[in-house]
Design a protein around this motif. Structure first.
Motif, PDB file in Angstrom:
ATOM      1  N   VAL A  95      47.061  11.626  41.338  1.00 20.49           N
ATOM      2  CA  VAL A  95      47.319  12.923  40.279  1.00 20.49           C
ATOM      3  C   VAL A  95      48.394  13.540  40.920  1.00 20.49           C
ATOM      4  N   ASP A  96      48.157  14.111  42.039  1.00 23.22           N
ATOM      5  CA  ASP A  96      49.101  15.064  42.640  1.00 23.22           C
ATOM      6  C   ASP A  96      49.813  14.525  43.704  1.00 23.22           C
ATOM      7  N   PRO A  97      51.211  14.748  43.841  1.00 26.19           N
ATOM      8  CA  PRO A  97      51.987  14.027  44.935  1.00 26.19           C
ATOM      9  C   PRO A  97      51.601  14.574  46.238  1.00 26.19           C
ATOM     10  N   HIS A  98      50.941  15.681  46.259  1.00 26.93           N
ATOM     11  CA  HIS A  98      50.651  16.355  47.719  1.00 26.93           C
ATOM     12  C   HIS A  98      49.309  15.790  48.001  1.00 26.93           C
ATOM     13  N   ARG A  99      48.643  15.224  47.373  1.00 23.89           N
ATOM     14  CA  ARG A  99      47.359  14.808  48.035  1.00 23.89           C
ATOM     15  C   ARG A  99      47.512  14.198  49.432  1.00 23.89           C
ATOM     16  N   CYS A 192      42.135  14.896  50.937  1.00 23.96           N
ATOM     17  CA  CYS A 192      42.335  15.995  50.182  1.00 23.96           C
ATOM     18  C   CYS A 192      43.152  15.884  48.925  1.00 23.96           C
ATOM     19  N   SER A 193      42.323  16.020  47.636  1.00 19.16           N
ATOM     20  CA  SER A 193      43.114  15.658  46.617  1.00 19.16           C
ATOM     21  C   SER A 193      44.378  16.405  46.281  1.00 19.16           C
ATOM     22  N   HIS A 194      44.318  17.736  46.799  1.00 15.98           N
ATOM     23  CA  HIS A 194      45.265  18.846  46.349  1.00 15.98           C
ATOM     24  C   HIS A 194      45.276  19.247  44.878  1.00 15.98           C
TER      25      HIS A 194
END
Length: 503
Positions: A95-99, A192-194
């Motif tokens: 979902v998040d590019p920073h996971r 970490c999903s961020h």
């Protein structure tokens, strides 16, 4: 005392919500446990696939940055120096590019704890992140790498080193000095999903926690423990078959595919792959064997290098039946100098070895029946590791005649020498696959002298075509001497056995 220990454990667990302890129903492999760090909205989880020695970690958390970390952590505690290594992969597009996923060392389970982390982001960004003080902000050292498959975090005192690589490529390093972490820390894998509303997943394979050699020790006198491993050369998946507190070295794979033969403390042992049981091979008086034992191509005979008292402890070569014998038969003659076995001829009439003759190490063949030696190389450098290919057309070997240790091949009479590798690494012990198509070999870095192949170094297992070409890294290993000194291919040319090390 038992009641007190139980109370201490219960108190410790009460400090870590959502923690799951080791059990047969919920194993965590080589780690102690897993827990959520910080005020995550969704509880994380760990699944350990024991047959594949693989971890699936699920984690949530809004971020790992500033003074507040939120993530799921699979951990154990450790003291002093260490090397952490794993093959990593996100599950799904995310979902998040920073996971983030990776390795972490931290002082405590507080969300604002001091830490050092090797982090890979969902968009491919790679950085060595660190928080030096409790409650302080997180900083980072970005890497030039993107979306690596391999990630490593090493501690040497107050220095941390992150290594990353695409599978099959050399590691790129980032160094952070003057860390403020304690001697005893928690280490582990994280997800970490961020995004606080999302749970992300990642798979971690070939996970290794290594306690390296203490440099205050004496090499070749002090030894680390060992893992006997098998590597699939197609999938690059590693599996530990068994571990030992002793130094075990140099596994041969028997041609019938049933066993591995290795040495430890001067004795030879047979590990049955089906039952997992080990038995000692009878070698009679020869109980000071080094790691240069080789099976004949038909698997019926075993040749060994034994440090013989009759030669002032120099290595001499003997043969015996593969099932063992109380009276090994000597092949090399007395008084000629040390002889280190490496290979059989296909017809089992000759052996090839590295011998010290005339103050120089060169490659020789010896007629088993007569003991007559034939010198095959004559260079000022070191020629070592000779081995016939299954066709009997070539002898492959390594030599530092060019300045670095590289691979070569020649005809069985020593003619038509051809160089096969040309890079800056130091390559040792070429082993030809039973199908005659591939070479497996060990590569040391530039931190090792070309004529040396010591224990306890970062090394690569590499593979290439028998005719040369670009080598491919199969595995990233802490080992060296004893890792693959002898032919270690499975009979179907699909796997190799090797030894890695850890305290």
């Amino acid at each position: 005392m038992k009641r007190l220990s139980t109370l201490i454990l219960l108190f410790f667990c009460s400090l870590m919500p959502n923690q799951k302890l080791n059990s047969q129903a919920d194993p965590t492999g080589i780690f102690f446990s897993n827990t959520d760090i910080g005020a995550v909205k969704h509880q994380g989880n760990v699944s350990y696939l024991s047959d594949d020695q693989e971890y699936l970690i699920e984690g949530s958390g809004k971020n790992m940055w500033f003074d507040d970390d939120q993530f799921h952590y699979l951990w154990k505690s450790i003291q002093g120096d260490f090397i952490l290594r794993a093959q990593i992969k996100f599950v799904g597009s995310g979902v998040d590019p920073h996971r983030k996923i990776g390795w972490m060392a931290r002082n405590s389970f507080r969300p604002d704890s001091e830490h050092v982390s090797a982090a890979v982001h969902g968009d491919g960004l790679v950085s060595l992140q660190f928080r030096d003080s409790l409650g302080g902000d997180t900083n980072e050292l970005p890497s030039k790498d993107t979306a690596p498959d391999i990630i490593e975090l090493e501690r040497r005192g107050s220095t941390f080193i992150m290594g990353t690589a695409k599978l099959g490529q050399p590691l790129n390093k980032i160094v952070y000095e003057n860390s403020k972490l304690k001697n005893e820390v928690f280490i582990g894998l994280f997800v970490c999903s961020h995004n606080p509303d999302v749970v992300e997943k990642a798979i971690f394979r070939n996970v290794r926690i290594i306690k390296p050699f203490d440099e205050s020790g004496e090499r070749y006198q002090d030894y680390l423990g060992s893992h006997m491993e098998v590597l699939d050369v197609e999938t690059l998946h590693r599996k530990i078959l068994f571990s030992s507190a002793h130094s075990i070295q140099a596994p041969n794979w028997t041609p019938d595919g049933k066993a591995l033969i290795y040495n430890s403390n001067g004795y030879l042992h047979r590990y049955d792959l089906k039952s997992g049981k080990t038995s000692t091979i009878n070698t009679g008086f020869a109980v000071r064997n080094n790691n240069d034992h080789v099976l004949s191509f038909d698997g019926k005979q075993l040749a060994i290098s034994h440090h013989d008292d009759q030669d002032n402890g120099d290595s001499a070569i003997y043969t015996l039946p593969v099932e063992g014998s109380s009276q090994p038969v000597r092949v090399t003659k007395k008084g000629l100098g040390p002889s280190y076995l490496h290979g059989w001829s296909v017809d089992a009439r000759e052996l090839v070895f590295t011998g010290s003759r005339n103050d120089q190490y060169d490659i020789y063949s010896v007629d088993i029946a007569t003991g007559k030696e034939t010198q095959l190389t004559n260079t000022e450098g070191l020629d070592d590791g000779p081995e016939y290919d299954p066709s009997g057309k070539f002898i492959y070997f390594n030599s530092n005649r060019s300045g670095t240790m590289q691979l070569y091949r020649m005809k069985p009479d020593g003619s038509e020498v051809e160089q096969l590798t040309f890079d800056e690494l130091n390559d040792w012990f070429p082993h030809i696959s039973p199908d005659g198509k591939k070479i497996l070999f060990l590569s040391f870095g530039t931190d090792v002298e070309s004529g040396d192949h010591p224990f306890y170094k970062h090394v690569y297992l590499r593979m290439m075509s028998v005719d040369g070409g670009d080598p491919k890294i199969l595995s990233y290993v802490y080992g060296g001497q004893g890792t693959i000194n002898v032919p270690s291919w499975s009979p179907d040319s699909k796997k190799v056995a090797f030894v890695s090390n850890s305290n």
